[in-house]
Design an enzyme around this catalytic site. Structure first.
Site, PDB file in Angstrom:
ATOM      1  N   TYR A  49       0.930  -1.150  -0.059  1.00 29.03           N
ATOM      2  CA  TYR A  49      -0.032  -0.118  -0.074  1.00 29.03           C
ATOM      3  C   TYR A  49       0.950   1.245   0.028  1.00 29.03           C
ATOM      4  O   TYR A  49       0.762   2.212  -0.789  1.00 29.03           O
ATOM      5  CB  TYR A  49      -1.079   0.024   1.230  1.00 29.03           C
ATOM      6  CG  TYR A  49      -2.002  -0.987   0.968  1.00 29.03           C
ATOM      7  CD1 TYR A  49      -3.242  -0.878   0.231  1.00 29.03           C
ATOM      8  CD2 TYR A  49      -1.980  -2.353   1.519  1.00 29.03           C
ATOM      9  CE1 TYR A  49      -4.182  -1.981  -0.040  1.00 29.03           C
ATOM     10  CE2 TYR A  49      -2.586  -3.420   1.353  1.00 29.03           C
ATOM     11  CZ  TYR A  49      -3.857  -3.018   0.587  1.00 29.03           C
ATOM     12  OH  TYR A  49      -4.766  -4.122   0.217  1.00 29.03           O
ATOM     13  N   GLU A 381     -14.216  -9.126  13.052  1.00 27.34           N
ATOM     14  CA  GLU A 381     -14.561  -9.270  11.835  1.00 27.34           C
ATOM     15  C   GLU A 381     -15.315 -10.756  11.834  1.00 27.34           C
ATOM     16  O   GLU A 381     -15.019 -11.680  12.497  1.00 27.34           O
ATOM     17  CB  GLU A 381     -13.516  -9.608  10.858  1.00 27.34           C
ATOM     18  CG  GLU A 381     -13.628 -10.269   9.675  1.00 27.34           C
ATOM     19  CD  GLU A 381     -12.238 -10.430   8.926  1.00 27.34           C
ATOM     20  OE1 GLU A 381     -11.339  -9.712   9.369  1.00 27.34           O
ATOM     21  OE2 GLU A 381     -11.991 -11.531   8.114  1.00 27.34           O
ATOM     22  N   HIS A 464      -1.726  -8.437  11.077  1.00 26.58           N
ATOM     23  CA  HIS A 464      -1.724  -6.773  10.839  1.00 26.58           C
ATOM     24  C   HIS A 464      -0.457  -6.574  11.702  1.00 26.58           C
ATOM     25  O   HIS A 464      -0.726  -5.748  12.722  1.00 26.58           O
ATOM     26  CB  HIS A 464      -2.845  -6.174  11.531  1.00 26.58           C
ATOM     27  CG  HIS A 464      -4.335  -6.645  11.175  1.00 26.58           C
ATOM     28  ND1 HIS A 464      -5.573  -6.390  11.539  1.00 26.58           N
ATOM     29  CD2 HIS A 464      -4.452  -7.195   9.772  1.00 26.58           C
ATOM     30  CE1 HIS A 464      -6.297  -6.839  10.717  1.00 26.58           C
ATOM     31  NE2 HIS A 464      -5.965  -7.524   9.618  1.00 26.58           N
ATOM     32  N   ASN A 502      -8.895  -3.159  10.828  1.00 27.95           N
ATOM     33  CA  ASN A 502      -8.025  -3.712   9.750  1.00 27.95           C
ATOM     34  C   ASN A 502      -7.293  -2.487   9.113  1.00 27.95           C
ATOM     35  O   ASN A 502      -7.830  -1.464   8.992  1.00 27.95           O
ATOM     36  CB  ASN A 502      -9.034  -4.247   8.755  1.00 27.95           C
ATOM     37  CG  ASN A 502      -9.983  -5.369   9.210  1.00 27.95           C
ATOM     38  OD1 ASN A 502     -10.982  -5.060  10.083  1.00 27.95           O
ATOM     39  ND2 ASN A 502      -9.757  -6.417   8.779  1.00 27.95           N
TER      40      ASN A 502
HETATM   41  P1  FAE Z   1       2.780  -4.827   2.341  1.00 27.76           P
HETATM   42  O1  FAE Z   1       1.529  -5.035   1.716  1.00 27.76           O
HETATM   43  O2  FAE Z   1       2.915  -5.976   3.331  1.00 27.76           O
HETATM   44  O3  FAE Z   1       4.005  -4.889   1.054  1.00 27.76           O
HETATM   45  C1  FAE Z   1       5.207  -5.010   1.486  1.00 27.76           C
HETATM   46  C2  FAE Z   1       5.808  -5.696   0.279  1.00 27.76           C
HETATM   47  O4  FAE Z   1       7.272  -5.529   0.429  1.00 27.76           O
HETATM   48  C3  FAE Z   1       5.531  -7.177   0.113  1.00 27.76           C
HETATM   49  O5  FAE Z   1       5.093  -7.389  -1.430  1.00 27.76           O
HETATM   50  C4  FAE Z   1       6.741  -7.925   0.100  1.00 27.76           C
HETATM   51  O6  FAE Z   1       7.366  -8.960  -0.794  1.00 27.76           O
HETATM   52  C5  FAE Z   1       7.772  -6.608  -0.144  1.00 27.76           C
HETATM   53  N1  FAE Z   1       9.066  -6.963   0.457  1.00 27.76           N
HETATM   54  C6  FAE Z   1       9.536  -7.159   1.741  1.00 27.76           C
HETATM   55  N2  FAE Z   1      10.879  -7.387   2.037  1.00 27.76           N
HETATM   56  C7  FAE Z   1      11.142  -7.011   0.894  1.00 27.76           C
HETATM   57  C8  FAE Z   1      12.798  -7.122   0.404  1.00 27.76           C
HETATM   58  N3  FAE Z   1      13.687  -7.188   1.325  1.00 27.76           N
HETATM   59  N4  FAE Z   1      12.979  -6.785  -0.797  1.00 27.76           N
HETATM   60  C9  FAE Z   1      11.982  -6.539  -1.836  1.00 27.76           C
HETATM   61  N5  FAE Z   1      10.782  -6.637  -1.625  1.00 27.76           N
HETATM   62  C10 FAE Z   1      10.366  -6.812  -0.171  1.00 27.76           C
HETATM   63  O7  FAE Z   1       3.250  -3.573   3.211  1.00 27.76           O
HETATM   64  N6  FAE Z   1      -5.813  -5.534   6.238  1.00 27.76           N
HETATM   65  C11 FAE Z   1      -7.036  -4.950   5.882  1.00 27.76           C
HETATM   66  O8  FAE Z   1      -6.851  -3.402   6.078  1.00 27.76           O
HETATM   67  N7  FAE Z   1      -8.217  -5.430   5.625  1.00 27.76           N
HETATM   68  C12 FAE Z   1      -7.983  -6.977   5.493  1.00 27.76           C
HETATM   69  O9  FAE Z   1      -9.178  -7.391   5.221  1.00 27.76           O
HETATM   70  C13 FAE Z   1      -6.786  -7.547   5.619  1.00 27.76           C
HETATM   71  N8  FAE Z   1      -6.893  -8.981   5.419  1.00 27.76           N
HETATM   72  C14 FAE Z   1      -5.521  -9.564   5.711  1.00 27.76           C
HETATM   73  C15 FAE Z   1      -5.663 -10.880   5.302  1.00 27.76           C
HETATM   74  C16 FAE Z   1      -4.447 -11.676   5.248  1.00 27.76           C
HETATM   75  C17 FAE Z   1      -4.172 -12.966   5.113  1.00 27.76           C
HETATM   76  C18 FAE Z   1      -3.068 -11.003   5.738  1.00 27.76           C
HETATM   77  C19 FAE Z   1      -1.765 -11.358   5.647  1.00 27.76           C
HETATM   78  C20 FAE Z   1      -3.279  -9.268   5.882  1.00 27.76           C
HETATM   79  C21 FAE Z   1      -4.347  -9.042   5.719  1.00 27.76           C
HETATM   80  N9  FAE Z   1      -4.581  -7.435   6.164  1.00 27.76           N
HETATM   81  C22 FAE Z   1      -5.801  -6.773   5.752  1.00 27.76           C
HETATM   82  C23 FAE Z   1      -3.253  -6.819   6.328  1.00 27.76           C
HETATM   83  C24 FAE Z   1      -2.670  -5.820   5.276  1.00 27.76           C
HETATM   84  O10 FAE Z   1      -2.847  -6.625   4.157  1.00 27.76           O
HETATM   85  C25 FAE Z   1      -1.444  -5.242   5.545  1.00 27.76           C
HETATM   86  O11 FAE Z   1      -1.563  -4.429   6.537  1.00 27.76           O
HETATM   87  C26 FAE Z   1      -1.001  -4.357   4.484  1.00 27.76           C
HETATM   88  O12 FAE Z   1      -0.743  -5.216   3.306  1.00 27.76           O
HETATM   89  C27 FAE Z   1       0.539  -3.680   4.975  1.00 27.76           C
HETATM   90  O13 FAE Z   1       0.866  -2.942   3.833  1.00 27.76           O
HETATM   91  P2  FAE Z   1       2.436  -2.333   3.747  1.00 27.76           P
HETATM   92  O14 FAE Z   1       2.163  -1.112   2.725  1.00 27.76           O
HETATM   93  O15 FAE Z   1       2.804  -2.090   4.976  1.00 27.76           O
END
Ligand code: FAE
Length: 525
Positions: A49, A381, A464, A502
């Site tokens: 995000y 949820e 989260h 969330n």
């Molecule tokens: P994030 O989306 O985690 O992206 C980080 C990216 O960086 C990933 O693609 C990694 O592969 C990449 N990365 C990491 N380290 C490296 C590296 N060393 N080199 C290159 N690439 C790298 O970051 N949240 C909601 O609000 N609603 C929901 O319904 C919800 N459901 C969820 C269900 C599941 C199963 C999970 C796991 C999470 C859920 N979340 C939900 C949480 C939400 O997806 C999460 O808070 C965000 O995606 C975090 O966003 P960031 O931008 O922090």
């Protein structure tokens, strides 16, 4: 440790000449150790995000941006996502078995899948991998936090601007929509929501409708069999082939359309080094889909943004500090939290009247809002459990306050993060879950879900992870990391461990706020 510009230019020249000689003159020579890439104005690590927001706004401002993402570009690859009942390549990041929170009976051939699980002593943390980050695997629940709690968590931010401008803006960009009430009533795939809400009301709880980024008009057509099924075909935590507006269909697609964004997938950044001229060099492994290293590369850039997610960003910062004395403020790693996550469930839910339903949509649309109860403050949820048969079980993911924060450090010997987090951190969360389940069972029947979790509570399940690089503590008010001139954090690590719902809406809104101000302040020229 500083690496001088001179050394870098020297390496660059040496690397290029060695590469051309080894390739064309000495076919049997040893493969290159490091491939030196050209210097970039802006690199963003990760594509979730925060990263996607930063990429779009910088590209719109005319900057050339490179994203390095360790996971696959699923959209480009053409590899289909798999459903819960037939896990395949997208199901797990380089694991031999599925890694869902429970029922992992499926063997896998290791592949750079979309879902990863990081194991710590008292908690497991799930994260998304691939272009789009967590948006690929999450449930799409797009929840705006309560304004009072937002003000409590971020007292120094202008809440009024967030609620009048940033949240409406991102709701539009992320294509947030709300399910039709009649569809919930009519569709057998939402029996679990209808039962969950009726039982919650009977137990005296308040329920709320939860918006989502899944396109509900598409879902209605799925139900009529007019289009291929996705949410109605058990697809979610291993990716959705249709219907879900993940970041590759929103922010990243828009950023690519400017012509200013390049994305390199399967590029994992291992270490960051600050150069003498305050630019950065990155040690990067290009991998194949079995995780094997194809090339070791060094990228360099004038401006670096970290959007690797809470755990990814903390690992990059803390491991770089251990490797090369990378300068970090002492607050980095502090104020980490699980957003109060605890999973729980109830068995024997209406076993004689079809339970919660054999057919279940994977997209949650209902929640129980008990936040204003000061004794037992939580949001939960009403989660789906699409097993293909009725298991008369209700599943819940509770989100609580985080009264006791944890901290993250780096274990150099094991080359992994270490988490100061134990059962004492989740005591109150567990008490709230117990209160909720008991009240539900007393009013409706049912038992604590021993079938899903040990003793009925999954306090060790975290979807989260938040914090560790908190806005205004480890960074300035706009995400610029203390001790640095050209390094910015733009992901979930900016939120101090809790936001009460969330988190992706808050992560996205904070990223919009940060990048807008950083651009306005002339940080990117
Ligand atoms: P994030 O989306 O985690 O992206 C980080 C990216 O960086 C990933 O693609 C990694 O592969 C990449 N990365 C990491 N380290 C490296 C590296 N060393 N080199 C290159 N690439 C790298 O970051 N949240 C909601 O609000 N609603 C929901 O319904 C919800 N459901 C969820 C269900 C599941 C199963 C999970 C796991 C999470 C859920 N979340 C939900 C949480 C939400 O997806 C999460 O808070 C965000 O995606 C975090 O966003 P960031 O931008 O922090």
């Amino acid at each position: 440790m500083y690496r001088t510009k001179k050394t870098l230019v020297g390496l660059l020249t040496w690397g290029r000449s060695y590469f051309s000689k080894s390739k064309f003159l000495y076919p049997g020579a040893q493969p290159l150790k490091k491939q030196i890439e050209s210097n970039r104005p802006v690199i963003i690590i990760g594509s979730g995000y925060g990263a996607a927001v930063a990429a779009l706004r910088l590209c719109e401002a005319g900057k050339k941006v490179l994203i390095l993402e360790m996971g696959i570009n699923w959209k480009e690859s053409g590899i289909p996502y798999s459903g819960l009942l037939k896990p395949a390549r997208s199901a797990a990041w380089l694991k031999k078995r599925t890694i869902a929170p429970f029922m992992n009976i499926f063997p896998l051939k290791p592949f750079t899948g979309a879902l990863d699980k990081l194991n710590f002593k008292h908690i497991d943390v799930w994260v998304g991998r691939g272009v789009g980050g967590g948006s690929i695997v999450n449930g799409g629940m797009a929840v705006i936090p309560k304004e009072n709690y937002f003000k409590e968590v971020f007292p120094h931010l202008d809440a009024e601007k967030f609620y009048s401008f940033y949240f409406p803006l991102i709701s539009k960009e992320l294509k947030v929509n709300v399910i039709d009430e009649q569809f919930i009533k009519d569709c057998p795939y939402y029996k679990f929501t209808r039962v969950g809400e009726t039982e919650a009301h009977k137990a005296g709880f308040k329920t709320v409708r939860v918006p989502n980024v899944y396109d509900f008009k598409y879902m209605e057509r799925e139900y009529k069999n007019e289009v291929p099924r996705s949410a109605l075909n058990t697809e979610v935590i291993y990716g959705n082939n249709h219907g879900k507006n993940s970041l590759d269909k929103t922010y990243l697609q828009k950023a690519l359309a400017t012509g200013n964004l390049e994305i390199l997938d399967l590029h994992c950044v291992d270490t960051i080094t600050r150069n003498e001229d305050k630019s950065y060099s990155l040690d990067v492994r290009q991998i194949d889909t079995s995780g094997k290293t194809l090339a070791n590369k060094i990228f360099s850039c004038q401006k670096l943004l970290l959007g690797a997610g809470t755990m990814g960003t903390l690992k990059l910062l803390l491991s770089s500090q251990a490797a090369n004395n990378f300068a970090l403020d002492c607050t980095v790693g502090k104020n980490w939290g699980n957003n109060g996550n605890i999973m729980t469930g109830r068995n024997w839910v209406r076993p004689l009247s079809g339970g919660t339903g054999a057919l279940q949509s994977t997209i949650p649309v209902g929640g129980v809002d008990n936040w204003d109860d000061s004794e037992h403050s939580f949001f939960t949820e009403i989660a789906p459990l699409p097993m293909g048969v009725d298991v008369a079980t209700a599943l819940y993911l509770l989100i609580n306050r985080v009264d006791k924060k944890g901290s993250v450090s780096y274990d150099k010997a094991q080359n992994r993060l270490a988490l100061d987090w134990n059962e004492s951190h989740t005591l109150k969360m567990k008490a709230n879950a117990n209160y909720f389940v008991r009240k539900m069972n007393r009013a409706n029947g049912g038992t604590r879900s021993h079938l899903l979790f040990k003793n009925g509570f999954g306090a060790n399940i975290c979807y989260h992870p938040l914090g560790g690089c908190v806005l205004g503590e480890s960074t300035n008010l706009y995400g610029k990391l203390k001790e640095h001139d050209n390094l910015y954090v733009i992901d979930g690590s900016l939120i101090p461990g809790t936001i009460g719902v969330n988190p992706f809406m808050t992560i996205t809104a904070i990223a919009e706020y940060c990048i807008e101000n950083l651009i306005e302040q002339g940080e990117f020229g």
